[in-house]
Write a protein that holds these residues in place. Structure first.
Motif, PDB file in Angstrom:
ATOM      1  N   GLN A 185       1.188  -8.377  23.307  1.00  0.00           N
ATOM      2  CA  GLN A 185       1.425  -9.653  22.618  1.00  0.00           C
ATOM      3  C   GLN A 185       1.603 -10.737  23.675  1.00  0.00           C
ATOM      4  OE1 GLN A 185       4.182  -9.604  19.174  1.00  0.00           O
ATOM      5  NE2 GLN A 185       5.285 -11.219  20.253  1.00  0.00           N
ATOM      6  N   ALA A 186       0.990 -11.902  23.425  1.00  0.00           N
ATOM      7  CA  ALA A 186       1.103 -13.028  24.359  1.00  0.00           C
ATOM      8  C   ALA A 186       0.922 -14.332  23.590  1.00  0.00           C
ATOM      9  CB  ALA A 186       0.056 -12.907  25.463  1.00  0.00           C
ATOM     10  N   PHE A 187       1.193 -15.451  24.254  1.00  0.00           N
ATOM     11  CA  PHE A 187       0.971 -16.781  23.677  1.00  0.00           C
ATOM     12  C   PHE A 187       1.684 -16.973  22.329  1.00  0.00           C
ATOM     13  CE2 PHE A 187      -3.087 -15.574  25.899  1.00  0.00           C
ATOM     14  CZ  PHE A 187      -2.809 -16.257  27.063  1.00  0.00           C
ATOM     15  N   GLY A 188       2.942 -16.578  22.314  1.00  0.00           N
ATOM     16  CA  GLY A 188       3.738 -16.802  21.105  1.00  0.00           C
ATOM     17  C   GLY A 188       3.410 -15.871  19.960  1.00  0.00           C
ATOM     18  N   GLY A 189       2.976 -14.669  20.258  1.00  0.00           N
ATOM     19  CA  GLY A 189       2.792 -13.671  19.200  1.00  0.00           C
ATOM     20  C   GLY A 189       1.360 -13.244  18.952  1.00  0.00           C
ATOM     21  N   GLU A 190       0.394 -13.785  19.699  1.00  0.00           N
ATOM     22  CA  GLU A 190      -0.993 -13.368  19.489  1.00  0.00           C
ATOM     23  C   GLU A 190      -1.181 -11.940  20.005  1.00  0.00           C
ATOM     24  OE1 GLU A 190      -4.270 -16.205  19.942  1.00  0.00           O
ATOM     25  OE2 GLU A 190      -2.789 -17.552  20.863  1.00  0.00           O
ATOM     26  N   LYS A 191      -1.914 -11.115  19.227  1.00  0.00           N
ATOM     27  CA  LYS A 191      -2.076  -9.697  19.534  1.00  0.00           C
ATOM     28  C   LYS A 191      -3.285  -9.472  20.437  1.00  0.00           C
ATOM     29  CE  LYS A 191       1.247  -8.016  16.871  1.00  0.00           C
ATOM     30  NZ  LYS A 191       0.899  -7.301  15.645  1.00  0.00           N
ATOM     31  N   LEU A 192      -3.126  -8.562  21.395  1.00  0.00           N
ATOM     32  CA  LEU A 192      -4.216  -8.087  22.235  1.00  0.00           C
ATOM     33  C   LEU A 192      -4.235  -6.561  22.175  1.00  0.00           C
ATOM     34  CD1 LEU A 192      -2.686 -10.560  24.065  1.00  0.00           C
ATOM     35  CD2 LEU A 192      -4.734 -10.148  25.437  1.00  0.00           C
ATOM     36  N   PHE A 193      -5.417  -6.003  22.297  1.00  0.00           N
ATOM     37  CA  PHE A 193      -5.583  -4.561  22.326  1.00  0.00           C
ATOM     38  C   PHE A 193      -6.536  -4.216  23.463  1.00  0.00           C
ATOM     39  CE2 PHE A 193      -4.895  -6.029  18.037  1.00  0.00           C
ATOM     40  CZ  PHE A 193      -3.867  -5.227  17.580  1.00  0.00           C
ATOM     41  N   GLY A 194      -6.410  -3.025  24.008  1.00  0.00           N
ATOM     42  CA  GLY A 194      -7.327  -2.705  25.083  1.00  0.00           C
ATOM     43  C   GLY A 194      -7.207  -1.289  25.589  1.00  0.00           C
ATOM     44  N   ILE A 195      -8.074  -1.003  26.558  1.00  0.00           N
ATOM     45  CA  ILE A 195      -8.095   0.294  27.232  1.00  0.00           C
ATOM     46  C   ILE A 195      -8.167   0.042  28.732  1.00  0.00           C
ATOM     47  CG2 ILE A 195      -9.400   2.417  27.630  1.00  0.00           C
ATOM     48  CD1 ILE A 195     -10.371   2.238  24.752  1.00  0.00           C
ATOM     49  N   THR A 196      -7.339   0.737  29.484  1.00  0.00           N
ATOM     50  CA  THR A 196      -7.351   0.667  30.933  1.00  0.00           C
ATOM     51  C   THR A 196      -7.842   2.003  31.484  1.00  0.00           C
ATOM     52  OG1 THR A 196      -5.527  -0.923  31.027  1.00  0.00           O
ATOM     53  CG2 THR A 196      -5.926   0.396  33.003  1.00  0.00           C
ATOM     54  N   ILE A 197      -8.770   1.944  32.423  1.00  0.00           N
ATOM     55  CA  ILE A 197      -9.300   3.151  33.064  1.00  0.00           C
ATOM     56  C   ILE A 197      -8.926   3.103  34.539  1.00  0.00           C
ATOM     57  CG2 ILE A 197     -11.346   4.539  33.550  1.00  0.00           C
ATOM     58  CD1 ILE A 197     -12.713   3.079  31.219  1.00  0.00           C
ATOM     59  N   LEU A 198      -8.156   4.070  34.978  1.00  0.00           N
ATOM     60  CA  LEU A 198      -7.710   4.145  36.369  1.00  0.00           C
ATOM     61  C   LEU A 198      -8.431   5.294  37.073  1.00  0.00           C
ATOM     62  CD1 LEU A 198      -3.860   3.851  35.734  1.00  0.00           C
ATOM     63  CD2 LEU A 198      -5.471   1.996  36.213  1.00  0.00           C
ATOM     64  N   THR A 199      -8.993   5.025  38.225  1.00  0.00           N
ATOM     65  CA  THR A 199      -9.671   6.055  39.017  1.00  0.00           C
ATOM     66  C   THR A 199      -8.925   6.232  40.326  1.00  0.00           C
ATOM     67  OG1 THR A 199     -11.811   5.434  38.061  1.00  0.00           O
ATOM     68  CG2 THR A 199     -11.847   6.796  40.050  1.00  0.00           C
ATOM     69  N   ARG A 200      -8.542   7.467  40.611  1.00  0.00           N
ATOM     70  CA  ARG A 200      -7.752   7.742  41.818  1.00  0.00           C
ATOM     71  C   ARG A 200      -8.587   8.472  42.867  1.00  0.00           C
ATOM     72  NH1 ARG A 200      -2.271   6.967  41.347  1.00  0.00           N
ATOM     73  NH2 ARG A 200      -1.537   6.500  39.236  1.00  0.00           N
TER      74      ARG A 200
ATOM     75  N   LEU B  42     -12.006 -11.185  21.628  1.00  0.00           N
ATOM     76  CA  LEU B  42     -12.606 -12.056  22.615  1.00  0.00           C
ATOM     77  C   LEU B  42     -11.843 -13.370  22.767  1.00  0.00           C
ATOM     78  CD1 LEU B  42     -14.868 -12.719  24.608  1.00  0.00           C
ATOM     79  CD2 LEU B  42     -16.257 -13.498  22.652  1.00  0.00           C
ATOM     80  N   GLY B  43     -11.438 -13.976  21.650  1.00  0.00           N
ATOM     81  CA  GLY B  43     -10.768 -15.271  21.707  1.00  0.00           C
ATOM     82  C   GLY B  43      -9.510 -15.237  22.546  1.00  0.00           C
ATOM     83  N   VAL B  44      -8.683 -14.234  22.345  1.00  0.00           N
ATOM     84  CA  VAL B  44      -7.437 -14.128  23.105  1.00  0.00           C
ATOM     85  C   VAL B  44      -7.739 -13.758  24.555  1.00  0.00           C
ATOM     86  CG1 VAL B  44      -5.141 -13.075  23.185  1.00  0.00           C
ATOM     87  CG2 VAL B  44      -6.267 -13.415  20.986  1.00  0.00           C
ATOM     88  N   ALA B  45      -8.775 -12.911  24.773  1.00  0.00           N
ATOM     89  CA  ALA B  45      -9.148 -12.541  26.134  1.00  0.00           C
ATOM     90  C   ALA B  45      -9.574 -13.768  26.932  1.00  0.00           C
ATOM     91  CB  ALA B  45     -10.261 -11.498  26.103  1.00  0.00           C
ATOM     92  N   LEU B  46     -10.362 -14.661  26.309  1.00  0.00           N
ATOM     93  CA  LEU B  46     -10.798 -15.877  26.998  1.00  0.00           C
ATOM     94  C   LEU B  46      -9.602 -16.775  27.322  1.00  0.00           C
ATOM     95  CD1 LEU B  46     -14.025 -16.701  24.942  1.00  0.00           C
ATOM     96  CD2 LEU B  46     -13.861 -15.604  27.181  1.00  0.00           C
ATOM     97  N   LYS B  47      -8.686 -16.874  26.391  1.00  0.00           N
ATOM     98  CA  LYS B  47      -7.475 -17.670  26.600  1.00  0.00           C
ATOM     99  C   LYS B  47      -6.644 -17.082  27.743  1.00  0.00           C
ATOM    100  CE  LYS B  47      -3.737 -19.653  23.783  1.00  0.00           C
ATOM    101  NZ  LYS B  47      -3.166 -19.694  22.401  1.00  0.00           N
ATOM    102  N   PHE B  48      -6.593 -15.763  27.796  1.00  0.00           N
ATOM    103  CA  PHE B  48      -5.843 -15.059  28.842  1.00  0.00           C
ATOM    104  C   PHE B  48      -6.459 -15.354  30.209  1.00  0.00           C
ATOM    105  CE2 PHE B  48      -4.094 -11.621  31.300  1.00  0.00           C
ATOM    106  CZ  PHE B  48      -2.920 -11.250  30.671  1.00  0.00           C
ATOM    107  N   SER B  49      -7.801 -15.348  30.274  1.00  0.00           N
ATOM    108  CA  SER B  49      -8.491 -15.623  31.536  1.00  0.00           C
ATOM    109  C   SER B  49      -8.156 -17.013  32.062  1.00  0.00           C
ATOM    110  CB  SER B  49     -10.002 -15.480  31.353  1.00  0.00           C
ATOM    111  OG  SER B  49     -10.682 -15.702  32.561  1.00  0.00           O
ATOM    112  N   VAL B  50      -8.182 -18.006  31.177  1.00  0.00           N
ATOM    113  CA  VAL B  50      -7.861 -19.379  31.579  1.00  0.00           C
ATOM    114  C   VAL B  50      -6.426 -19.466  32.087  1.00  0.00           C
ATOM    115  CG1 VAL B  50      -7.559 -21.738  30.754  1.00  0.00           C
ATOM    116  CG2 VAL B  50      -9.549 -20.402  30.019  1.00  0.00           C
ATOM    117  N   GLU B  51      -5.490 -18.858  31.353  1.00  0.00           N
ATOM    118  CA  GLU B  51      -4.078 -18.898  31.741  1.00  0.00           C
ATOM    119  C   GLU B  51      -3.855 -18.192  33.078  1.00  0.00           C
ATOM    120  OE1 GLU B  51       0.009 -19.730  31.504  1.00  0.00           O
ATOM    121  OE2 GLU B  51      -1.680 -20.525  30.335  1.00  0.00           O
ATOM    122  N   LEU B  52      -4.505 -17.066  33.267  1.00  0.00           N
ATOM    123  CA  LEU B  52      -4.356 -16.314  34.504  1.00  0.00           C
ATOM    124  C   LEU B  52      -4.869 -17.131  35.696  1.00  0.00           C
ATOM    125  CD1 LEU B  52      -3.417 -13.578  35.593  1.00  0.00           C
ATOM    126  CD2 LEU B  52      -5.707 -12.683  35.150  1.00  0.00           C
TER     127      LEU B  52
END
Length: 398
Positions: free
Chosen positions: A340-355, A371-381
């Motif tokens: 959750q980010a930006f005052g309650g907007e939901k994000l979902f995802g998968i992380t793949i770690l290679t060791r 996509l909408g929240v991901a794009l917003k996240f990119s700008v904020e980051l």
């Protein structure tokens, strides 16, 4: 204690392998040698295996009592602690009761638990008349062999004689004591098992003593999501009757258990880093040449200093983050998450770690949606990392 290697050799082997050491605990009237065939079949997997003799049996037949399940478990736990490395406990019959109790004492040192034709920890509760044949085994080699033959399905003459010779020296007075211990069981058997790690319940398909019904009603319900398997053409001593089949199932289970443990470890480490909201916390897990790919990045970020800056900053954008599932295969760990980010907007995802072989993360791929929240996240980051990471990595950057 007997072992396939000396203690010095075991330490050297451990230094070159990340696998936990297999520790085998025998059952009623048996000894460490009962595991010889399985250890041989496991080959490299059991290169540093340790097969224990319990007090009053096997090579420690002269060890005095008093005997108890708790005493046996404390003895096993003490020997494991002296190994000073992670283990997988494998217990047979009465040894399954002892292995489970020892696992409770050793906690995180035990990576997995294997119970072979397990007598329920709560005991079998057989009446006195049913226990008489077991009490009568002491000092009577013929009776002991006859009972073993009765409870086995595919026991060769050589296998029968080997087990018989292990049991013959046990003091007659101790035999009844040991029998009463597994029959009466332990008070903890009435509760959910203290061991929460990967568990395999393995039985002989035609075992007339630890039957499918006994396992289903008195063993399986006490564990969380245990694996279960049976050995065809085997009775109460599958490790002697069908050692190749036992080794094959054990090896397959351990591969799966290692993947599960690795995924859990990665999830905990990743979660801890996000909880700390610290670049340094991420850097502990990264190789110097780490590559970060993400759906919020226009192209990968490379190198530990740049990646830890991105991850540390990203963690401060999330208002909440929970890992919901994890899995592992080979060097890769897959973590599914909700945030959750930006005052309650939901994000979902998968992380793949290679060791890499050293256990350090060399590649992290993070997939965000929607996509909408991901794009917003990119700008904020990009805005928060301005002047620290090249702006071209983020949406709207130069």
């Amino acid at each position: 204690m007997t072992s396939t290697q000396t203690s010095t050799e075991q330490g050297d082997a451990c230094a070159h392998t990340p696998q936990p050491t297999l520790v085998f605990v025998h059952g009623f009237l048996d000894g460490a040698a009962a595991w010889d065939d399985v250890v041989a079949e496991l080959g490299e997997r059991a290169a540093d295996a340790v097969c224990l003799d319990l007090q009053g049996m096997g090579a420690r037949v002269a060890a005095p009592g008093p005997y108890s399940l708790d005493g046996f478990a404390e003895d096993v736990a003490g020997q494991v602690r002296r190994l000073d490395r992670p283990v997988v406990l494998v217990g047979h019959s009465m040894g399954a009761q002892i292995a489970e109790l020892a696992a409770g004492l050793l906690e995180e040192r035990v990576r997995a638990l294997v119970l072979l034709t397990p007598v329920p920890l709560a005991g079998t509760g057989l009446p006195d008349e049913a226990m008489q044949p077991f009490h009568a085994l002491g000092g009577h080699p013929e009776a002991q062999r006859a009972l073993r033959r009765q409870l086995a399905a595919h026991l060769s003459d050589a296998g029968l004689e080997k087990l018989g010779r292990i049991g013959d020296p046990v003091e007659a007075a101790s035999v009844g004591v040991f029998a009463d211990l597994w029959n009466r069981g332990h008070a903890l058997g009435a509760k959910e098992s203290h061991f929460r790690g990967p568990t395999l319940i393995l039985r002989g398909e035609v075992d007339p003593f630890v039957t499918a019904e006994v396992v289903a009603n008195a063993v399986l319900p006490r564990f969380s999501s245990p694996a279960e398997a049976s050995i065809a053409h085997a009775g109460h001593w599958p490790q002697v009757e069908q050692p190749k089949a036992v080794a094959g199932i054990l090896d397959e289970f351990l591969l799966a258990a290692e993947a599960t443990l690795r995924a859990n470890t990665d999830a905990k480490g990743w979660t801890h880093a996000f909880a700390q909201k610290s670049s340094a916390a991420f850097a502990e897990a990264f190789a110097n040449e780490i590559v970060l790919e993400a759906s919020v990045l226009t192209h990968p970020v490379v190198g530990v200093e740049q990646v830890k800056a991105v991850m540390g900053t990203a963690s401060t954008i999330y208002e909440a983050l929970a890992f919901t599932r994890q899995a592992a295969e080979g060097p890769r760990t897959y973590l599914e998450w909700e945030a959750q980010a930006f005052g309650g907007e939901k994000l979902f995802g998968i992380t793949i770690l290679t060791r890499n072989d050293a256990g350090k993360i060399v590649r992290a791929a993070i997939h965000h949606r929607p996509l909408g929240v991901a794009l917003k996240f990119s700008v904020e980051l990009g805005q928060r990392l301005k002047g620290r990471v090249d702006a071209s990595h983020f949406l709207g950057g130069a």
